[in-house]
Design an enzyme around this catalytic site. Structure first.
Site, PDB file in Angstrom:
ATOM      1  CE  LYS A   1      -3.728  -1.268   5.282  1.00 28.21           C
ATOM      2  NZ  LYS A   1      -3.918  -1.803   6.635  1.00 28.21           N
TER       3      LYS A   1
ATOM      4  CG  ASP B   1      -0.948   0.198   7.318  1.00 25.88           C
ATOM      5  OD1 ASP B   1      -0.224  -0.378   6.490  1.00 25.88           O
ATOM      6  OD2 ASP B   1      -2.090  -0.216   7.611  1.00 25.88           O
TER       7      ASP B   1
ATOM      8  CE  LYS C   1       0.183  -1.955   4.203  1.00 24.20           C
ATOM      9  NZ  LYS C   1       0.008  -3.314   4.650  1.00 24.20           N
TER      10      LYS C   1
ATOM     11  CD  GLU D   1       2.540  -2.825   7.555  1.00 16.07           C
ATOM     12  OE1 GLU D   1       3.344  -2.929   6.636  1.00 16.07           O
ATOM     13  OE2 GLU D   1       1.486  -3.483   7.590  1.00 16.07           O
TER      14      GLU D   1
ATOM     15  N   GLY E   1      -2.753  -9.942   8.994  1.00 17.45           N
ATOM     16  CA  GLY E   1      -2.396 -11.311   9.358  1.00 17.45           C
ATOM     17  C   GLY E   1      -2.176 -12.182   8.125  1.00 17.45           C
TER      18      GLY E   1
ATOM     19  CD  GLU F   1      -9.388  -7.090  -3.181  1.00 17.17           C
ATOM     20  OE1 GLU F   1     -10.029  -7.096  -4.224  1.00 17.17           O
ATOM     21  OE2 GLU F   1      -9.576  -6.247  -2.280  1.00 17.17           O
TER      22      GLU F   1
HETATM   23  N1  HSE Z   1      -0.147  -3.470   9.746  1.00 12.29           N
HETATM   24  C1  HSE Z   1      -1.348  -3.564   8.989  1.00 12.29           C
HETATM   25  C2  HSE Z   1      -2.529  -3.496   9.939  1.00 12.29           C
HETATM   26  C3  HSE Z   1      -1.362  -4.849   8.210  1.00 12.29           C
HETATM   27  O1  HSE Z   1      -2.324  -3.567  11.142  1.00 12.29           O
HETATM   28  O2  HSE Z   1      -3.644  -3.326   9.489  1.00 12.29           O
HETATM   29  C4  HSE Z   1      -2.339  -4.857   7.102  1.00 12.29           C
HETATM   30  O3  HSE Z   1      -2.086  -3.862   6.179  1.00 12.29           O
END
Ligand code: HSE
Length: 441
Positions: free
Chosen positions: A211, A207, A111, A196, A309, A135
């Site tokens: 997204k 993060d 992402k 991450e 996960g 995806e």
């Molecule tokens: N580190 C991210 C989260 C993993 O906790 O959502 C999925 O992108």
């Protein structure tokens, strides 16, 4: 009739055998038979690029040959599809570019890479007539990308409200349900494999913001620039705010909000927000994600599932691999992102409007409430409620305001003036309150 009578072998080069890469490898083996029946393709990882090919791994690469150099995957004429799961934005960018130039479709869950360099990559994909699939980049196992690209292709997207970082949702859930400290909850999220490699990306909100940029760009047809999105992390969310929010009937969530106003300007922001306890998003607990999409034809829809996960994320990667195989065989509709000119502008964050929660620590003496209320009044910001917990012996006391809908610009200015009052003793804490309403202004 099964599709197996026309079985075709599709050879995959996998770059990166970390948590998600291992999951893809394991689950492709586990459900290979099902995939063969359903798709007519034998999806085989035949080469793997890892940083250290001699390292002992949980799953031996079996029939797949390992290399320490991803360039060998890109150069291998036997490979049909390249899966990029190395993470980061530098080497991964070079890898994806090289694969596209070699006319190999790319599957990625990266992402940060797409959010930061999406326009360059999609241009290259278009020039080379090869698609990029992603995806797994948003909301782990929830097929939200396909939903926006295909399921809702006939809808104007009115808004998206998402809980799209599992780590932050896990931390906030444990802080509010069990009173666990922020640090302890973060350590557990890392141990459980949600966070991450660098968890700062999670807790800083970036993060989720990456997204949100992807979801907004797919929804509104122009690639949203990272500098045009507003991001605030959960590091400053305190047990005190969680407690007062609960008293007022709210749960604090790291929420991403995406919506276009009537002028076609799109706001994209990620921040800890108060969500009404009765709203379905307030009930999303642990590492789960939820994405609430409002389309003009379909109305309100909700997607819920594991957002992080190994297994859920590999489910999305495998779906992309199957789609890439089908596209290789039957032809592609587009390269991964379809730009259009109906929207096209980000909304300056200062002009975004919401309700706000404000917690002050003030001197416990007469007149304080009136002085603070006057600042909000002079700024044209209405107050919908006030609580002042009864602490008779204290010299300082919390004072909580719920503010009516106002622009961030007005609230920022008012908060600066409030913080400067001599009766205000600590740095104020203020958060957005999201009612999941239609955009205003
Ligand atoms: N580190 C991210 C989260 C993993 O906790 O959502 C999925 O992108």
């Amino acid at each position: 009739m099964t599709a197996s009578h026309q079985l075709r072998i599709v050879r995959i080069g996998l770059a990166g055998l970390g948590n998600i890469g291992l999951g893809v490898y394991k689950n492709l083996e586990k459900n290979g038979g099902l995939l063969r029946e359903r798709t007519g393709f034998d999806l085989k990882i035949t080469r793997i690029a890892v940083r250290d090919p001699d390292k002992k791994r949980e799953i031996p690469p079996g029939g797949a040959r390992s290399t320490g150099d991803w360039r060998e995957l890109v150069a291998d004429p036997q490979l049909d599809i390249i899966v990029e799961l190395i993470g980061g934005t530098t080497e991964a960018f070079d890898l994806v570019c090289a694969a596209l130039r070699a006319k190999k479709p790319v599957v990625t869950g990266n992402k940060a890479l797409l959010a930061e360099r999406g326009p360059e990559l999609f241009r290259l994909a278009e020039e080379n007539h090869v698609p990029i699939y992603f995806e797994a980049a948003v909301a782990g196992g929830i097929p939200i990308i396909q939903t926006l690209q295909e399921g809702f292709v006939g809808n104007h997207i009115r808004s998206i409200h998402g809980i799209i970082n599992g780590t932050c949702n896990y931390i906030l859930t444990r802080m509010s349900a069990e009173g666990v400290s922020y640090q302890a909850a973060l350590a557990d999220a890392q141990r459980l494999g949600f966070a991450e490699a660098d968890p700062t990306l999670d807790v800083s909100g970036w993060d989720a913001a990456h997204k949100a940029i992807i979801l907004a760009s797919l929804s509104y047809g122009f690639w949203v620039k990272p500098e045009d999105t507003f991001v605030q992390g959960i590091e400053q969310v305190s047990q005190t705010d969680i407690r007062f929010a609960a008293q007022l009937g709210y749960t604090i969530k790291l929420l991403s909000v995406i919506r276009a106003d009537e002028k076609g300007r799109v706001e994209v922001r990620t921040q800890p927000s108060l969500v009404p306890q009765g709203h379905v998003l307030a009930s999303i607990g642990g590492a789960f994600n939820a994405v609430l999409v409002h389309g003009d034809i379909v109305g309100e829809t909700l997607f819920y599932g594991k957002g992080a996960g190994q297994d859920p994320t590999s489910s999305s990667v495998i779906s992309d691999i199957a789609e890439a195989a089908a596209t290789l065989h039957y032809g592609s509709r587009h390269s991964g992102f379809v730009p259009h000119g109906l929207y096209g502008k980000s909304k300056p964050v200062d002009e975004t409007i919401s309700n706000f929660y404000v917690r002050l620590t003030v001197a416990d003496k007469p007149g304080v409430l009136a002085r603070v209320a006057a600042v909000f009044g002079e700024s044209g910001i209405g107050i919908s409620s006030v609580i002042q917990p009864d602490e008779p012996d204290a010299r300082i006391t919390p004072l909580i305001f719920m503010l009516d809908a106002a622009t961030l610009r007005d609230v920022r200015a008012a908060m600066k003036a409030v913080a400067a009052l001599d009766c205000v003793r600590e740095e104020p804490s203020w958060l957005r309150v999201e009612t999941m309403s239609e955009p205003q202004g």
